[in-house]
Design a protein around this motif. Structure first.
Motif: not given
Length: 319
Positions: A162-163, A167, A193-194, A302, A304
């Motif tokens: 998920e990281l 997004l 990416k996150k 988003f 983060i």
């Protein structure tokens, strides 16, 4: 006085990395050094390694003394650990050991405990601090303490999917004026990416369509949210801050499928995300917005994560 007897006291660490940070389970080594201006008897030199969090804020009150007395105060404390050890101990049961004038150097070693502890943080209404205190004890006297703060980092598992995943988001609106409405304004934005590290640049890829009669202006903002809680999260105080922002090129009226890339630099001094402390949380949001006159902004958000190690973006599903 003892303050005049002991001079040039230093606590020196052997750096574990280029950031001079520590983390759970690390073995810390180093030495203390000081100069005595005259012969001095001491019982022991001890050290204490501590980690704790504190929060405090107040509501109500105001200018006058009477109104200030009506303030309501909120606070909470949380101890992560406290370990003590002895660096030097006198074998003499009475009177301690005699140290001669001059410079004295003593090595030390201490092991940080294993556990999910939050990163060092200083906020508006609270802080998370880790410290090493060296105390010089003398018979029938108050101990003299020397304190140094430690830069503790909570390592996040950067291999979490998920990281690394991209997004994206989109939003649309129409401007209204009296009995008529404009064509739609549409925005689509994405990031690769996150998770990011402080100092890294986030590239936001955008596509805008503006079927209205007004020019719109894109803007990207990095927002930090600090939340402070009392014990059991009965009360809370939230503080939001804008840490960085970039304004893009205007999108003209009646424009279609305008592509833009906006680069947002995360401040190098930005604290890391904190989600593993019961009384302090630190979160980040990248806000992409389109502003127009006389209308609310069109936004895409988003969430983060800021961590201490670089995170690679997931490779595309196709080549």
């Amino acid at each position: 006085m003892f303050q005049e007897t002991i001079k040039d006291f230093n606590i020196n660490f052997n750096a574990l990395n280029e950031n001079n940070s520590i983390s759970q389970g690390d073995l810390m080594t180093g030495h203390i050094s000081f100069v005595l201006t005259k012969a001095t008897k001491i019982d022991s030199i001890a050290m204490a390694l501590t980690g704790r969090a504190n929060v405090h804020w107040s509501t109500g009150g105001g200018g006058s003394r009477k109104r200030r007395r009506s303030r309501t105060h909120y606070s909470a404390k949380l101890d992560f650990f406290k370990f003590k050890s002895v660096i030097v101990h006198s074998n003499n049961a009475v009177g301690g050991m005699q140290l001669q004038p001059g410079r004295h150097v003593y090595p030390f070693t201490c092991q940080l405990p294993h556990g999910d502890f939050p990163s060092t943080f200083r906020g508006v209404n609270g802080h998370i601090l880790y410290s090493l205190t060296v105390s010089i004890h003398r018979c029938w006297r108050m101990a003299k303490d020397f304190v140094t703060e430690l830069n503790f980092v909570n390592h996040i598992d950067t291999n979490l999917p998920e990281l690394q995943a991209p997004l994206s988001g989109s939003n649309t609106m129409s401007l209204c004026c009296m009995w008529c409405s404009s064509g739609p304004i549409t925005m689509t934005a994405s990031i690769v990416k996150k998770a990011f590290v402080p100092g890294e640049t986030v590239n936001i890829v955008c596509e805008f369509s503006n079927a209205s009669s007004q020019t719109t202006t894109p803007k990207v903002t990095l927002q930090q949210k600090q939340v402070f809680y009392t014990n059991n999260k009965v009360n809370k105080k939230m503080v939001s801050k804008n840490l960085a922002s970039v304004t893009g090129r205007p999108v003209e009226a009646h424009a279609s499928r305008v592509h833009a890339g906006i680069a947002l630099a995360i401040p190098a001094a930005a604290p890391l995300t904190i989600s593993n402390c019961s009384i302090i949380e630190v979160d980040y949001i990248i806000k992409v917005s389109l502003s127009t006159r006389l209308s609310a902004n069109l936004t895409v958000l988003f969430p983060i994560v800021l961590c201490d190690a670089p995170v690679s973006a997931q490779p595309p599903l196709y080549l």
